[in-house]
Write a protein that holds these residues in place. Sequence first.
Motif, PDB file in Angstrom:
ATOM      1  N   LEU A  90       0.823  -1.217   0.000  1.00 14.83           N
ATOM      2  CA  LEU A  90       0.000   0.000   0.000  1.00 14.83           C
ATOM      3  C   LEU A  90       0.856   1.267   0.000  1.00 14.83           C
ATOM      4  CD1 LEU A  90      -2.823   1.241   0.143  1.00 14.83           C
ATOM      5  CD2 LEU A  90      -2.655   1.165   2.632  1.00 14.83           C
ATOM      6  N   SER A  93       2.618   1.965  -3.320  1.00 13.13           N
ATOM      7  CA  SER A  93       1.736   2.411  -4.408  1.00 13.13           C
ATOM      8  C   SER A  93       1.235   3.829  -4.152  1.00 13.13           C
ATOM      9  CB  SER A  93       0.572   1.437  -4.602  1.00 13.13           C
ATOM     10  OG  SER A  93      -0.245   1.386  -3.451  1.00 13.13           O
ATOM     11  N   VAL A  94       1.047   4.196  -2.883  1.00 16.32           N
ATOM     12  CA  VAL A  94       0.653   5.574  -2.600  1.00 16.32           C
ATOM     13  C   VAL A  94       1.800   6.528  -2.932  1.00 16.32           C
ATOM     14  CG1 VAL A  94       0.036   7.196  -0.774  1.00 16.32           C
ATOM     15  CG2 VAL A  94      -1.085   4.978  -0.892  1.00 16.32           C
ATOM     16  N   ASN A  96       4.208   6.050  -5.110  1.00 21.72           N
ATOM     17  CA  ASN A  96       4.291   6.127  -6.569  1.00 21.72           C
ATOM     18  C   ASN A  96       3.183   7.011  -7.124  1.00 21.72           C
ATOM     19  OD1 ASN A  96       6.507   4.467  -6.714  1.00 21.72           O
ATOM     20  ND2 ASN A  96       5.311   2.604  -7.037  1.00 21.72           N
ATOM     21  N   ALA A  97       1.982   6.833  -6.585  1.00 24.22           N
ATOM     22  CA  ALA A  97       0.850   7.636  -7.057  1.00 24.22           C
ATOM     23  C   ALA A  97       1.068   9.111  -6.746  1.00 24.22           C
ATOM     24  CB  ALA A  97      -0.445   7.133  -6.427  1.00 24.22           C
ATOM     25  N   ALA A 100       3.275  10.427  -9.320  1.00 26.05           N
ATOM     26  CA  ALA A 100       2.552  10.586 -10.582  1.00 26.05           C
ATOM     27  C   ALA A 100       1.628  11.797 -10.525  1.00 26.05           C
ATOM     28  CB  ALA A 100       1.737   9.322 -10.885  1.00 26.05           C
TER      29      ALA A 100
ATOM     30  N   PHE B  87      -2.776   5.534 -11.537  1.00 24.91           N
ATOM     31  CA  PHE B  87      -2.082   5.242 -10.278  1.00 24.91           C
ATOM     32  C   PHE B  87      -1.820   3.740 -10.201  1.00 24.91           C
ATOM     33  CE2 PHE B  87      -4.896   8.936  -8.894  1.00 24.91           C
ATOM     34  CZ  PHE B  87      -3.898   9.887  -9.019  1.00 24.91           C
ATOM     35  N   PRO B  88      -0.798   3.258 -10.913  1.00 20.37           N
ATOM     36  CA  PRO B  88      -0.595   1.805 -11.039  1.00 20.37           C
ATOM     37  C   PRO B  88      -0.444   1.125  -9.682  1.00 20.37           C
ATOM     38  CG  PRO B  88       0.793   3.002 -12.591  1.00 20.37           C
ATOM     39  CD  PRO B  88       0.187   4.019 -11.683  1.00 20.37           C
ATOM     40  N   GLY B  89      -1.176   0.053  -9.505  1.00 20.38           N
ATOM     41  CA  GLY B  89      -1.044  -0.758  -8.305  1.00 20.38           C
ATOM     42  C   GLY B  89      -1.838  -0.266  -7.110  1.00 20.38           C
ATOM     43  N   LEU B  90      -2.298   0.963  -7.194  1.00 26.79           N
ATOM     44  CA  LEU B  90      -2.965   1.533  -6.013  1.00 26.79           C
ATOM     45  C   LEU B  90      -4.247   0.789  -5.662  1.00 26.79           C
ATOM     46  CD1 LEU B  90      -3.004   3.757  -3.865  1.00 26.79           C
ATOM     47  CD2 LEU B  90      -4.307   5.164  -5.463  1.00 26.79           C
TER      48      LEU B  90
END
Lengths: 105, 105
Positions: A90, A93-94, A96-97, A100, B87-90
Amino acid sequence: MVLHHPAPEQFRLENVLTALGNPTRLAALRVLADCRQHPCGVVLQGYSKSTLTHHWRVLREAGVIWQEPAGREVLLRLRRDDLEARFPGLLDSVLNAAAADAEPA
Amino acid sequence: MVLHHPAPEQFRLENVLTALGNPTRLAALRVLADCRQHPCGVVLQGYSKSTLTHHWRVLREAGVIWQEPAGREVLLRLRRDDLEARFPGLLDSVLNAAAADAEPA
DNA sequence: GGGATTGTACGAGAACAGTCGTACAGAACG
DNA sequence: CGTTCTGTACGACTGTTCTCGTACAATCCC
């Protein structure tokens, strides 16, 4: 000064998502993403001390950060391992998001 | 009845996390996770129709769901592909975390 | 057309979140 | 010991969120 930290099995997903669903705290998360210790006062600019205290409490009580008194400062550190154990993937991915989201579309 | 849906490049991470940082909407997400269409009225129980309309709007405006009128119903569908692209994987990690959170500790 | 069904729109109220200023506590430093 | 520094505690204010009831619009079915 109590500084209660929940144990990983007490983390609630809704609290984590609410804690991170705020641009100010998301900006703090990106600073803390290096997993090193940062004094409370240097992570975010442009807010009063009491506002910062409020945001650190939200993050702490959700299980996102650890707050450790050190002299007259309080050091913040991301609880990456505990979050990873409880909610695998989690946090990454947050982060990374967030990267982005911060890019120009 | 306007039902505005943001384009994927308009998704804001803070809106997605805020939308999902609520136990009611998280429960809805788990129902919608099969990516099939569900009428508004069958996804959640125990709320008034106007409360449900409110939650669908929060999810829709964050980009989490698609709402499509069909006869006298409105069908809900998870925007899995759009979220994954932005948002890949989120979404998967949130769904996994929701499953972990729902288990007895 | 008339009635039942499904959901939105709007307004209201209670609770919560985000912000600040002031006051205070503890540690460090003269 | 007094001052400065760092951060928390508390109270206040503002705006948002969550919930509901009522009213309405659109569709379907008899």
